[in-house]
Design an enzyme around this catalytic site. Structure first.
Site, PDB file in Angstrom:
ATOM      1  CG  ASN A   9      -1.706   1.253   1.401  1.00 26.34           C
ATOM      2  OD1 ASN A   9      -1.830   2.039   0.465  1.00 26.34           O
ATOM      3  ND2 ASN A   9      -2.260   1.463   2.591  1.00 26.34           N
ATOM      4  CE  LYS A  11       0.193   3.491   4.801  1.00 27.09           C
ATOM      5  NZ  LYS A  11      -0.013   3.643   6.231  1.00 27.09           N
ATOM      6  CG  HIS A  96      -6.007   1.725   5.200  1.00 25.51           C
ATOM      7  ND1 HIS A  96      -5.562   2.692   6.085  1.00 25.51           N
ATOM      8  CD2 HIS A  96      -4.955   0.914   4.973  1.00 25.51           C
ATOM      9  CE1 HIS A  96      -4.289   2.465   6.362  1.00 25.51           C
ATOM     10  NE2 HIS A  96      -3.888   1.391   5.707  1.00 25.51           N
ATOM     11  CD  GLU A 168      -3.704  -2.663   7.413  1.00 25.22           C
ATOM     12  OE1 GLU A 168      -2.557  -2.813   6.984  1.00 25.22           O
ATOM     13  OE2 GLU A 168      -4.397  -1.678   7.152  1.00 25.22           O
ATOM     14  N   GLY A 174       2.248   2.179  10.638  1.00 27.71           N
ATOM     15  CA  GLY A 174       3.152   3.305  10.471  1.00 27.71           C
ATOM     16  C   GLY A 174       3.898   3.713  11.731  1.00 27.71           C
ATOM     17  CB  SER A 213       5.106  -1.793  11.902  1.00 21.00           C
ATOM     18  OG  SER A 213       4.677  -0.452  12.110  1.00 21.00           O
TER      19      SER A 213
HETATM   20  C1  PEP Z   1      -0.878   0.070   5.891  1.00 19.75           C
HETATM   21  O1  PEP Z   1      -0.819   1.160   5.356  1.00 19.75           O
HETATM   22  O2  PEP Z   1      -1.859  -0.644   5.695  1.00 19.75           O
HETATM   23  C2  PEP Z   1       0.229  -0.350   6.744  1.00 19.75           C
HETATM   24  C3  PEP Z   1       0.146  -1.512   7.328  1.00 19.75           C
HETATM   25  O3  PEP Z   1       1.285   0.522   6.884  1.00 19.75           O
HETATM   26  P1  PEP Z   1       2.714   0.201   7.587  1.00 19.75           P
HETATM   27  O4  PEP Z   1       3.194  -1.112   6.998  1.00 19.75           O
HETATM   28  O5  PEP Z   1       3.574   1.347   7.187  1.00 19.75           O
HETATM   29  O6  PEP Z   1       2.483   0.079   9.043  1.00 19.75           O
END
Ligand code: PEP
Length: 251
Positions: A9, A11, A96, A168, A174, A213
């Site tokens: 992703n 973003k 999300h 998630e 993040g 993460s």
């Molecule tokens: C995400 O954007 O769904 C995500 C899991 O981000 P990160 O891996 O940066 O934590």
């Protein structure tokens, strides 16, 4: 047998030049990723066409980060699932946590987006997860299963098998603080048992991926858990070597 899935992703990141270079590196790296692993990328809507062209004739699949729930009409600034499908998009993130928190995507909106995605043949990746405060209040199960049930009550349980569920935890996105493999597995198991109580075939077939993460350093142990079928990767998906290493961990 569920096929492991790793989705990047991106973003709101990337210039045309950066994306071209990233895909150039990923196209080489993907050769080292086991054939059984399904790999996808979610660029911004603006970069969908560019990425579609760059990954043509590779096994990398194209995804989108969001879509509007209507097919067309006076919805300034929005993009529909049918438009994304027209560009070769095969899956779309719905729910999300950034959409839930920053853009007001409610459970009802998310259910409508999920339905719109399936209607146009685009696989929804339904994101669910609790905040840190909710975890500290022991409300993780209630929140996660509530988010899941909000969709199931609109779509029926059968639709879930044709989607992907992404667990998630918001506190892990993040932040650099991933859930431990045990913490993640506990919730993935809970989700699968919840599905099984409604339909055992759906529970067996549905892929439940982990996001929050994920890095090259923690992916292998996370993906080794019985109910974790891959990952949704934010920050680490912007670096080719790191992302390829994560994909290899799912093989
Ligand atoms: C995400 O954007 O769904 C995500 C899991 O981000 P990160 O891996 O940066 O934590």
């Amino acid at each position: 047998m569920r096929r492991n899935l790793v989705v990047g992703n991106w973003k709101m990141h990337g210039s045309k030049a950066q994306i071209s270079e990233l895909i150039r590196l990923l196209k080489t790296g993907i050769r080292e990723v086991g054939e059984k692993v399904e790999v996808g990328l979610c660029p911004t809507h603006l970069h969908i066409d560019l990425v579609a062209g760059l990954i043509e004739a590779t096994r990398i699949k194209l995804g989108a980060q969001n879509a509007y729930l209507k097919e067309s009409g006076a919805f300034t600034g929005e993009v529909s699932v049918s438009m994304l499908a027209d560009y070769g998009v095969s899956f779309v993130l719905v729910g999300h946590s950034e959409r839930r928190e920053l853009f007001g995507d409610s459970d009802a909106i998310i259910a409508s987006k999920f339905l719109a995605a399936q209607h146009f043949g685009v696989q929804p990746i339904l994101c669910v997860g609790e905040s840190l405060q909710q975890r500290q209040q022991n409300a993780t199960a209630e929140v996660v299963l509530g988010q899941l049930d909000a969709v199931i009550s609109a779509t029926g349980i059968g639709a879930i098998a044709k989607s992907v569920v992404a667990y998630e935890p918001v506190w892990a996105i993040g932040t650099g603080q991933s859930a431990t493999p045990d913490q993640a597995q506990e919730v993935h198991k809970l989700i699968r048992e919840h599905l099984a109580a409604k339909n055992t075939d759906v529970a067996r077939q549905t892929r439940i991926i982990y996001g929050g993460s994920v890095t090259a350093g923690n992916a292998k142990k996370l993906f080794a858990q019985a109910d974790i079928d891959g990952g949704l990767v934010g920050g680490a998906s912007l670096q080719a070597e790191e992302f390829i290493s994560i994909c290899k961990s799912a093989g």
